[in-house]
Design a protein around this motif. Structure first.
Motif, short mmCIF file in Angstrom:
data_model
loop_
_atom_site.label_atom_id
_atom_site.label_comp_id
_atom_site.label_asym_id
_atom_site.label_seq_id
_atom_site.Cartn_x
_atom_site.Cartn_y
_atom_site.Cartn_z
N ARG A 94 0.33 -0.97 0.17
CA ARG A 94 -0.14 -0.23 0.27
C ARG A 94 1.29 0.98 0.47
O ARG A 94 2.52 1.59 0.77
CB ARG A 94 -1.10 0.16 1.42
CG ARG A 94 -1.92 0.90 1.41
CD ARG A 94 -2.55 0.74 3.07
NE ARG A 94 -3.62 1.63 2.49
CZ ARG A 94 -4.81 1.50 3.68
NH1 ARG A 94 -4.35 1.39 5.00
NH2 ARG A 94 -5.74 2.45 3.47
N ASP A 95 0.20 2.41 -0.03
CA ASP A 95 1.55 3.41 -0.07
C ASP A 95 1.43 3.44 1.05
O ASP A 95 0.74 3.51 2.01
CB ASP A 95 0.13 5.39 -0.64
CG ASP A 95 0.97 6.43 -0.27
OD1 ASP A 95 1.37 6.67 0.27
OD2 ASP A 95 1.61 6.76 -1.59
N PRO A 96 3.51 3.97 1.36
CA PRO A 96 3.34 4.24 2.10
C PRO A 96 3.11 5.22 3.54
O PRO A 96 2.87 4.79 4.91
CB PRO A 96 5.02 3.90 2.39
CG PRO A 96 4.96 3.60 0.78
CD PRO A 96 4.03 3.77 0.06
N LEU A 97 3.04 5.95 3.42
CA LEU A 97 2.19 7.48 4.34
C LEU A 97 0.46 7.06 4.01
O LEU A 97 -0.08 7.60 5.83
CB LEU A 97 2.76 8.55 3.10
CG LEU A 97 3.79 8.84 3.00
CD1 LEU A 97 4.10 10.29 3.02
CD2 LEU A 97 4.66 8.86 4.90
N GLU A 98 0.17 6.65 3.14
CA GLU A 98 -1.54 6.24 3.61
C GLU A 98 -1.65 4.92 4.22
O GLU A 98 -2.33 4.68 5.54
CB GLU A 98 -2.06 5.77 1.70
CG GLU A 98 -3.48 5.86 2.30
CD GLU A 98 -3.96 5.12 0.65
OE1 GLU A 98 -5.24 4.48 0.61
OE2 GLU A 98 -4.28 6.58 0.25
N ARG A 99 -0.67 3.96 4.21
CA ARG A 99 -0.95 3.14 5.73
C ARG A 99 -0.68 3.44 6.53
O ARG A 99 -0.75 3.65 7.67
CB ARG A 99 0.57 1.89 4.71
CG ARG A 99 0.32 0.90 6.58
CD ARG A 99 1.43 -0.59 5.65
NE ARG A 99 1.80 -1.36 6.30
CZ ARG A 99 2.76 -1.12 6.97
NH1 ARG A 99 3.78 -0.55 6.56
NH2 ARG A 99 2.72 -2.11 8.71
N LEU A 100 0.69 4.54 6.64
CA LEU A 100 1.49 5.45 8.11
C LEU A 100 -0.30 5.75 8.48
O LEU A 100 -0.71 5.54 10.05
CB LEU A 100 1.99 5.94 8.48
CG LEU A 100 3.32 5.65 8.06
CD1 LEU A 100 4.22 6.74 7.97
CD2 LEU A 100 3.79 4.62 8.65
N LEU A 101 -1.66 6.85 8.08
CA LEU A 101 -2.27 7.51 8.38
C LEU A 101 -3.55 6.23 8.87
O LEU A 101 -3.75 6.35 10.04
CB LEU A 101 -2.97 8.05 6.84
CG LEU A 101 -3.66 9.18 7.62
CD1 LEU A 101 -3.79 10.06 8.71
CD2 LEU A 101 -4.02 10.21 6.17
N SER A 102 -3.66 5.62 8.19
CA SER A 102 -4.50 4.24 8.30
C SER A 102 -3.94 3.71 9.66
O SER A 102 -5.01 3.68 10.64
CB SER A 102 -4.48 3.39 7.44
OG SER A 102 -5.72 2.38 8.01
N ALA A 103 -2.99 3.06 10.14
CA ALA A 103 -2.24 3.00 11.23
C ALA A 103 -2.59 4.04 12.42
O ALA A 103 -2.81 3.65 13.14
CB ALA A 103 -1.43 2.81 11.62
N TYR A 104 -2.32 5.08 11.84
CA TYR A 104 -2.69 6.26 13.07
C TYR A 104 -3.27 6.65 13.73
O TYR A 104 -4.40 6.67 14.74
CB TYR A 104 -1.84 7.79 12.88
CG TYR A 104 -2.18 8.63 13.54
CD1 TYR A 104 -1.54 9.47 14.73
CD2 TYR A 104 -3.52 9.88 12.70
CE1 TYR A 104 -2.47 10.72 15.24
CE2 TYR A 104 -4.05 10.41 12.99
CZ TYR A 104 -3.42 10.88 13.94
OH TYR A 104 -3.64 12.29 14.79
N ARG A 105 -4.92 6.43 12.91
CA ARG A 105 -6.50 6.94 12.67
C ARG A 105 -7.01 5.49 13.77
O ARG A 105 -7.79 5.69 14.66
CB ARG A 105 -6.80 6.78 12.43
CG ARG A 105 -6.68 7.92 10.91
CD ARG A 105 -7.92 8.28 9.37
NE ARG A 105 -8.76 7.21 8.95
CZ ARG A 105 -9.54 7.25 8.25
NH1 ARG A 105 -9.41 8.31 7.59
NH2 ARG A 105 -10.40 6.52 7.71
N ASN A 106 -6.52 4.27 13.14
CA ASN A 106 -6.62 2.72 13.74
C ASN A 106 -6.12 2.68 15.07
O ASN A 106 -7.45 2.66 15.90
CB ASN A 106 -6.31 1.98 13.06
CG ASN A 106 -7.03 0.63 14.04
OD1 ASN A 106 -5.99 -0.36 14.10
ND2 ASN A 106 -8.51 0.91 14.58
N LYS A 107 -5.39 3.18 15.63
CA LYS A 107 -4.43 2.74 16.88
C LYS A 107 -4.49 3.55 17.90
O LYS A 107 -4.93 3.43 19.20
CB LYS A 107 -2.68 2.35 16.84
CG LYS A 107 -2.90 1.05 15.54
CD LYS A 107 -3.64 -0.09 16.25
CE LYS A 107 -3.85 -1.33 15.09
NZ LYS A 107 -5.11 -2.63 15.37
#
Length: 376
Positions: free
Chosen positions: A213-226
């Protein structure tokens, strides 16, 4: 030779330009992280920036590189398994000729994997890796002996749905739509559970894939979820992040209001090899140089790529990848653009080197957060 990238990350006034920062910033940290000789890294990172830029993608699409023969996806060289129909033959492991965007992306991924992984000092085998890196890799590769495939799971890239599929294929679940809380360990087999000779056999003979997945989009997803939904992460990571990076936070922060820039600052100070798996770079999770993956699917066309993999491994016709739930709202390019434009550019300059191999190896363009783009 190459055109100017279409999606530059401009430096703020007085800051170091991104190209120089990417060549300079990771040397001390990445030397241990990649396990290769120090002299390799500057050329690798410059190569990564060029390949990851959409300028190269545009060149391919316009036919400038048309005379270069595309490298095929590397299907397993396993004649016994092919003969029994367990894995696709090389001629069948191909993409839809009409899907030019996918063709371009897969071609770039194949080229960059071979170019970067072919450099001296890069691992060729899991046993070339330091013990800690090998342990991380083997703990992230799931095994299906019935269908003879290995799947390296990447958190925040639909890995829960893939684990659900594996449980259906193993006969543990009746179907992928069974409603239950996902247990990420039970009824699953990991390469780390097996003996070295069993690991080597499966790496040599089984079909191997991962999804990115797009690396920064994956980071944002982890941030929002966790940090937005999971109290355990708020307590384990959020409290420390707020204490460390927020002035006047007080002695007992709740950890449930971590900002995205605070999260990025935390990542800057983290060793990629020791990160939590939800934001560890894919390179360190799945080691695409040490493991020769037969297919790299993408989150952007998740269902189609996943069902293609299921056809290749000859899963039963009724087993299909779960459709995205109607209530699920993934991190979108628009929300990512908003968060990146709200973060200090100098901070992004320090974060990007941690994930530069993910950008380059999997053909994701660098973000465009110039003042002009952010004010559109």
């Amino acid at each position: 030779m190459f055109p100017r990238p279409l999606t530059p990350l401009a430096a703020p006034n007085g800051a170091e330009p991104l190209g120089r920062a990417l060549r300079r910033a990771p040397l001390g940290r990445a030397r241990a992280g990649l396990g290769g000789p120090p002299l390799l890294l500057p050329s690798m990172l410059m190569f990564a920036v060029i390949v990851a830029s959409s300028g190269l993608l545009l060149m391919i699409e316009r036919g400038i590189l048309a005379e270069m023969k595309p490298l095929p996806l590397h299907p397993p060289n396993r004649e016994d398994a092919v003969g029994r129909g367990m894995v696709p033959r090389p001629g069948r492991l191909s993409l839809d000729a009409g899907d030019s965007d996918l063709q371009v992306r897969q071609d770039v991924r194949n080229r960059t994997l071979r170019a970067v992984c072919g450099q001296p000092g890069m691992p060729r085998d899991p046993w070339d890796l330091p013990v800690g890196q090998r342990r991380t890799l083997l703990r992230h590769i799931l095994v299906s002996d019935r269908y003879r495939f290995l799947y390296c799971y990447v958190p925040k890239v639909a890995c829960s749905n893939w684990k659900r599929v594996l449980k259906v294929l193993a006969g543990v679940l009746d179907n992928v739509d069974v409603r239950l809380k996902m247990d990420h360990r039970s009824d699953l087999v990991f390469l780390a559970d097996l003996r070295p000779e069993e690991i080597r056999y499966r790496l040599q003979h089984y079909f191997k894939f991962l999804f990115v997945r797009d690396p920064l989009e994956r980071l944002l997803s982890a941030y929002r979820n966790k940090f937005g939904e999971i109290p355990e992460y708020q307590q384990r990571y959020g409290v420390e992040i707020v204490r460390r990076y927020r002035a006047g936070a007080g002695p007992s922060p709740a950890g449930d209001d971590v900002t995205f820039p605070e999260f990025l600052r935390y990542l800057v100070d983290e060793d990629p090899e020791r990160m939590n798996e939800h934001w560890m770079p894919v390179y360190h999770l799945c080691q695409p140089c040490a493991v020769r993956y037969d297919f790299v699917g993408s989150y952007e066309r998740l269902e189609a790529d996943a069902n293609q993999v299921l056809e290749w491994v000859r899963a039963p016709p009724h087993v299909r990848f779960p459709a995205r739930q109607a209530w699920y709202r993934p991190a979108s390019p628009e929300s990512l653009h908003y968060h990146l434009c709200s973060a200090p550019r100098a901070l992004l300059q320090d974060v990007l080197p941690k994930y530069i191999l993910d950008f380059s190896l999997f053909a994701y363009p660098l973000p465009n957060v110039t003042r002009e783009a952010c004010h559109q």
